[in-house]
Design an enzyme around this catalytic site. Structure first.
Site, PDB file in Angstrom:
ATOM      1  N   GLY A  18       0.642  -1.150  -0.063  1.00 31.75           N
ATOM      2  CA  GLY A  18      -0.047  -0.060  -0.214  1.00 31.75           C
ATOM      3  C   GLY A  18       0.822   1.281  -0.081  1.00 31.75           C
ATOM      4  O   GLY A  18       2.077   1.087  -0.224  1.00 31.75           O
ATOM      5  N   ILE A  20      -0.285   0.208  12.819  1.00 27.15           N
ATOM      6  CA  ILE A  20      -0.294   1.267  11.999  1.00 27.15           C
ATOM      7  C   ILE A  20      -1.773   1.632  11.641  1.00 27.15           C
ATOM      8  O   ILE A  20      -2.504   2.914  11.471  1.00 27.15           O
ATOM      9  CB  ILE A  20       0.567   1.491  10.869  1.00 27.15           C
ATOM     10  CG1 ILE A  20       2.022   1.479  11.274  1.00 27.15           C
ATOM     11  CG2 ILE A  20       0.419   2.637  10.157  1.00 27.15           C
ATOM     12  CD1 ILE A  20       2.921   1.141  10.197  1.00 27.15           C
ATOM     13  N   ASP A  60       2.426  11.624  15.022  1.00 30.82           N
ATOM     14  CA  ASP A  60       2.039  12.945  15.897  1.00 30.82           C
ATOM     15  C   ASP A  60       3.316  13.530  16.457  1.00 30.82           C
ATOM     16  O   ASP A  60       3.334  14.796  16.113  1.00 30.82           O
ATOM     17  CB  ASP A  60       1.028  12.569  16.883  1.00 30.82           C
ATOM     18  CG  ASP A  60       0.079  11.553  16.358  1.00 30.82           C
ATOM     19  OD1 ASP A  60      -0.651  12.006  15.280  1.00 30.82           O
ATOM     20  OD2 ASP A  60      -0.474  10.700  16.905  1.00 30.82           O
ATOM     21  N   HIS A 116      -4.242   8.467  19.188  1.00 29.31           N
ATOM     22  CA  HIS A 116      -4.080   8.843  17.711  1.00 29.31           C
ATOM     23  C   HIS A 116      -5.238   9.083  16.949  1.00 29.31           C
ATOM     24  O   HIS A 116      -5.574   8.492  15.927  1.00 29.31           O
ATOM     25  CB  HIS A 116      -3.134   7.822  17.104  1.00 29.31           C
ATOM     26  CG  HIS A 116      -2.984   8.024  15.579  1.00 29.31           C
ATOM     27  ND1 HIS A 116      -1.975   8.991  15.431  1.00 29.31           N
ATOM     28  CD2 HIS A 116      -3.463   7.596  14.321  1.00 29.31           C
ATOM     29  CE1 HIS A 116      -2.094   8.978  14.029  1.00 29.31           C
ATOM     30  NE2 HIS A 116      -2.835   8.280  13.421  1.00 29.31           N
ATOM     31  N   MET A 165       4.196   8.990   6.941  1.00 31.70           N
ATOM     32  CA  MET A 165       3.848   7.804   7.982  1.00 31.70           C
ATOM     33  C   MET A 165       4.880   6.745   7.894  1.00 31.70           C
ATOM     34  O   MET A 165       5.172   5.970   8.701  1.00 31.70           O
ATOM     35  CB  MET A 165       2.589   7.438   7.658  1.00 31.70           C
ATOM     36  CG  MET A 165       2.048   6.168   8.508  1.00 31.70           C
ATOM     37  SD  MET A 165       2.100   6.538  10.223  1.00 31.70           S
ATOM     38  CE  MET A 165       3.127   5.216  10.934  1.00 31.70           C
TER      39      MET A 165
HETATM   40  P1  NAI Z   1      -3.483   1.699   1.212  1.00 32.04           P
HETATM   41  O1  NAI Z   1      -4.954   1.333   0.701  1.00 32.04           O
HETATM   42  O2  NAI Z   1      -2.682   2.494   0.195  1.00 32.04           O
HETATM   43  O3  NAI Z   1      -2.838   0.581   1.404  1.00 32.04           O
HETATM   44  C1  NAI Z   1      -3.291  -0.576   2.353  1.00 32.04           C
HETATM   45  C2  NAI Z   1      -2.838  -2.044   2.082  1.00 32.04           C
HETATM   46  O4  NAI Z   1      -3.226  -2.996   2.584  1.00 32.04           O
HETATM   47  C3  NAI Z   1      -3.203  -2.152   0.388  1.00 32.04           C
HETATM   48  O5  NAI Z   1      -1.804  -2.668  -0.416  1.00 32.04           O
HETATM   49  C4  NAI Z   1      -4.183  -3.499   0.621  1.00 32.04           C
HETATM   50  O6  NAI Z   1      -3.962  -4.465  -0.526  1.00 32.04           O
HETATM   51  C5  NAI Z   1      -3.525  -3.977   1.865  1.00 32.04           C
HETATM   52  N1  NAI Z   1      -4.500  -4.827   2.502  1.00 32.04           N
HETATM   53  C6  NAI Z   1      -5.825  -4.629   2.603  1.00 32.04           C
HETATM   54  N2  NAI Z   1      -6.485  -5.623   3.306  1.00 32.04           N
HETATM   55  C7  NAI Z   1      -5.324  -6.638   3.678  1.00 32.04           C
HETATM   56  C8  NAI Z   1      -5.424  -7.871   4.368  1.00 32.04           C
HETATM   57  N3  NAI Z   1      -6.482  -8.367   4.837  1.00 32.04           N
HETATM   58  N4  NAI Z   1      -3.985  -8.341   4.403  1.00 32.04           N
HETATM   59  C9  NAI Z   1      -2.982  -7.787   3.887  1.00 32.04           C
HETATM   60  N5  NAI Z   1      -3.052  -6.750   3.305  1.00 32.04           N
HETATM   61  C10 NAI Z   1      -4.052  -6.168   3.157  1.00 32.04           C
HETATM   62  O7  NAI Z   1      -3.614   2.403   2.280  1.00 32.04           O
HETATM   63  P2  NAI Z   1      -2.434   3.395   3.349  1.00 32.04           P
HETATM   64  O8  NAI Z   1      -2.427   4.870   2.914  1.00 32.04           O
HETATM   65  O9  NAI Z   1      -1.108   2.539   3.078  1.00 32.04           O
HETATM   66  O10 NAI Z   1      -2.774   3.500   5.019  1.00 32.04           O
HETATM   67  C11 NAI Z   1      -3.114   1.964   5.499  1.00 32.04           C
HETATM   68  C12 NAI Z   1      -3.555   2.271   6.996  1.00 32.04           C
HETATM   69  O11 NAI Z   1      -2.717   3.055   7.761  1.00 32.04           O
HETATM   70  C13 NAI Z   1      -5.072   3.006   7.095  1.00 32.04           C
HETATM   71  O12 NAI Z   1      -5.629   2.473   7.978  1.00 32.04           O
HETATM   72  C14 NAI Z   1      -4.551   4.346   7.381  1.00 32.04           C
HETATM   73  O13 NAI Z   1      -5.563   5.177   7.899  1.00 32.04           O
HETATM   74  C15 NAI Z   1      -3.356   4.074   8.265  1.00 32.04           C
HETATM   75  N6  NAI Z   1      -2.423   5.075   8.771  1.00 32.04           N
HETATM   76  C16 NAI Z   1      -2.031   5.229   9.971  1.00 32.04           C
HETATM   77  C17 NAI Z   1      -1.349   6.271  10.343  1.00 32.04           C
HETATM   78  C18 NAI Z   1      -0.734   6.548  11.577  1.00 32.04           C
HETATM   79  O14 NAI Z   1      -0.099   7.375  12.194  1.00 32.04           O
HETATM   80  N7  NAI Z   1      -0.710   5.278  12.424  1.00 32.04           N
HETATM   81  C19 NAI Z   1      -0.894   7.474   9.351  1.00 32.04           C
HETATM   82  C20 NAI Z   1      -1.601   7.201   8.140  1.00 32.04           C
HETATM   83  C21 NAI Z   1      -2.417   6.243   7.690  1.00 32.04           C
END
Ligand code: NAI
Length: 337
Positions: free
Chosen positions: A28, A136, A169, A196, A247
């Site tokens: 992702g 995350i 953060d 968060h 991130m």
């Molecule tokens: P994205 O949609 O670009 O990537 C998510 C990835 O997870 C995709 O490649 C998808 O195929 C994969 N995925 C979905 N279901 C899955 C499963 N069952 N098993 C394995 N892989 C699976 O999303 P992005 O931008 O990478 O964000 C990911 C998460 O991180 C979101 O929940 C977002 O809200 C969170 N996040 C957390 C932050 C933090 O500070 N903790 C900051 C920014 C985002």
């Protein structure tokens, strides 16, 4: 002051520490740059990338980088792909799930991401029960309690090894304050506590030397920007997701800190959302504050330190929301029993 100790810390350890690291959701927006950064981390010798799409492609690409680690991609189609990605892993990063679109809060992601995190945590509990789990996927305030419940259900819960990654953060706080006071952001640290999401994120400006020099308006604007900095990215990406690159840097920084603790480095202190004794008496099981990381994961959970009247008000509101977020995660996990 905890953070000045951290800033002065010198790296004397030259020992070679071979660690196995797994990234779940490796393809992702966060997963790819995070996997790249873990490939560049010399403490990692075995990097396993898992995703429901394209894990082999991303792993092959990253594997050509000449650092001292093997990279393997595991796909959901192959039998035991997820289990094999996790076997004997020392540290598991979970950025799998859907990100926000404009107008959404992190809590809006719960319905989809709770199930994803639940399933991945179940596989981790069975295949990597001793690994540090770094969550995350949002909403972190609720997904971390879900992982805890899953590990408890499987009889392998170790609260010292479960972390909600709140590093973004803190790095935002460093960056945003430096923009106001015109200093080097790498030298700025602000103690950010709570949770968060939105109002649960509390930067303790009164503990910095700027607490008394910034105006009330400047402080309010800065606190709001740190709490809702993620919205700036969501808005600017205009439907293309939320923070991914910053991130990834934050996730890699925190993962490196956990591995440094494993390797026996001293005074490794980072903020994280953890199973915490700080407000348990008030029914709040998880809370973010600085933690010292050691060979077995969390060595010490530090209290938040002195806060002023306004920050006490923020903490009160934070606790009310956090409690609801945590209960929601626990209820979800219980409903799957
Ligand atoms: P994205 O949609 O670009 O990537 C998510 C990835 O997870 C995709 O490649 C998808 O195929 C994969 N995925 C979905 N279901 C899955 C499963 N069952 N098993 C394995 N892989 C699976 O999303 P992005 O931008 O990478 O964000 C990911 C998460 O991180 C979101 O929940 C977002 O809200 C969170 N996040 C957390 C932050 C933090 O500070 N903790 C900051 C920014 C985002």
């Amino acid at each position: 002051m905890i953070f000045s100790t951290l800033a002065k810390r010198t790296f004397t350890s030259t020992a070679f520490n071979p660690y196995k690291v797994t990234v779940l959701g490796a393809c992702g927006g966060i997963g790819q740059p995070l996997s790249l950064l873990m490939k560049l981390n010399e403490k990692v010798t075995d990097l396993r990338l898992y995703d429901i799409k394209n894990a082999k492609g991303v792993a092959t690409d990253i594997s050509h980088i000449p650092t001292n680690s093997k990279v393997t991609g595991f796909s959901a189609e192959e039998a035991d792909g997820l289990n094999n990605a996790l076997k004997e892993s020392d540290l598991v990063l979970i950025p799998a799930g859907v990100p926000r679109k404009p107008g959404m809060t992190r809590d809006d992601l719960f319905n989809i991401n709770a199930g994803i995190v639940y399933d991945l945590a179940t596989a981790a509990a069975k295949n990597a029960p001793n690994a540090a789990i770094l969550v995350i996927s949002n909403p972190v305030n609720s997904t971390v309690p879900i992982v805890a419940e899953v590990f408890k259900k499987n009889g392998v819960y170790n609260s010292k090894k479960l972390f909600g990654v709140t590093t973004l953060d803190s790095i935002r706080a460093s960056r945003f304050i430096s923009e106001i006071v015109k200093t080097d952001p790498t030298k700025e640290t602000i103690n950010v506590i709570g949770g968060h999401s939105g109002i649960t994120i509390i930067p303790l400006l009164s503990q910095t030397k700027y607490g008394s020099t910034l105006t009330k308006e400047q402080k309010e604007a800065l606190i709001h920007r740190i709490q809702f900095g993620g919205d700036e990215v969501v808005k600017a990406k205009n439907g293309g997701g939320s923070a991914t690159l910053s991130m990834a840097q934050a996730g890699a920084k925190f993962a490196n800190a956990v591995l440094s603790g494993f390797a026996g480095e001293k005074n490794v202190i980072q903020p994280s959302y953890v199973d915490s004794p700080l407000y348990k008496k008030e029914g709040i099981e998880f809370f973010a504050s600085p933690v010292t990381l050691g060979p077995n994961g969390i060595q010490e959970i530090h209290p938040i330190g002195e806060i002023n009247g306004e920050e006490s008000e923020l903490l009160k509101e934070c606790k009310e929301t956090l409690k609801k977020n945590i209960d929601k995660g626990i209820k979800f996990a219980d409903s799957k029993k």
